[in-house]
Design a protein around this motif. Sequence first.
Motif: not given
Length: 259
Positions: A99-118
């Motif tokens: 939530s603070f990453v959002k508040k401080f505008k540190l990135t536009k996107f987060v890459t979500i990892l699927d554990v088996p595929k990762t």
Amino acid sequence: MNITIINDCLDANATGRQIARTSSLLGDSVSFIGVSNDLQAAGNIIDVLDALENNPSIILVNVAPRNGKAKKWPNGTPFGYFWHKKVLVLASIDGLTLSFVKKFKLTKFVTILDVPKTLDQLIAGGALQNNLKNRIIKTQFRSFDFLPRVAEYLSSGKKLTGKKLHIRDISDAPPAIWWIDNFGNCKTTLLQNEIKYKNRFLAKFKKLFYFERLKDVPDKTPALILGSSGLGEKRFLEVIVQGGSAEKEFKISVGDAIM
């Protein structure tokens, strides 16, 4: 390179194992910050980024209960990653952790990892033995079995594919207390520009006068001050009692609403 672990598995056994595994894979200095919930994790991400001053570093964050609402996930909340300048942040994505990453505008996107595929990508890249895959998928201790291996892979300059989560879809932090230090000073989720008046009425704290510096608060006086936590010019406000404990004075707990 500095590695910081922010985690709710904070007993001596869990702490030691995470540090040992991470340092064995990455071979660098590892520090550990124990938290009890996602809001505490959110604040500590910001404070660690501030302390690192954009030097090449890694932050590993996991607050991932398996009970209650968390049962909707196959084995706890997914993890995501992003880079803030030279710092790699790998974190559980559920709740208020980012939530603070959002508040401080540190990135536009987060890459979500699927554990088996990762894990398949790590195996294909020669970073993981195939016979470890099933155990890691089922592990109850992903901070030990999964996160350090992913960090090692990403920090070597390689990429992992995953779904993109826009930062706008992350939950907003409420006006609340996110940390209480050993002096009883209470860090809030509010920044200086989020209070319109020098005198602020806060639900639990009655009327608090605002001071920029702790030094300027009269003895034994409750006050709202500009704290040390934050990033760059953006600093969190704190509820304090000069020479005393705001925690005891107002019977404050982490997560308490302040407006």
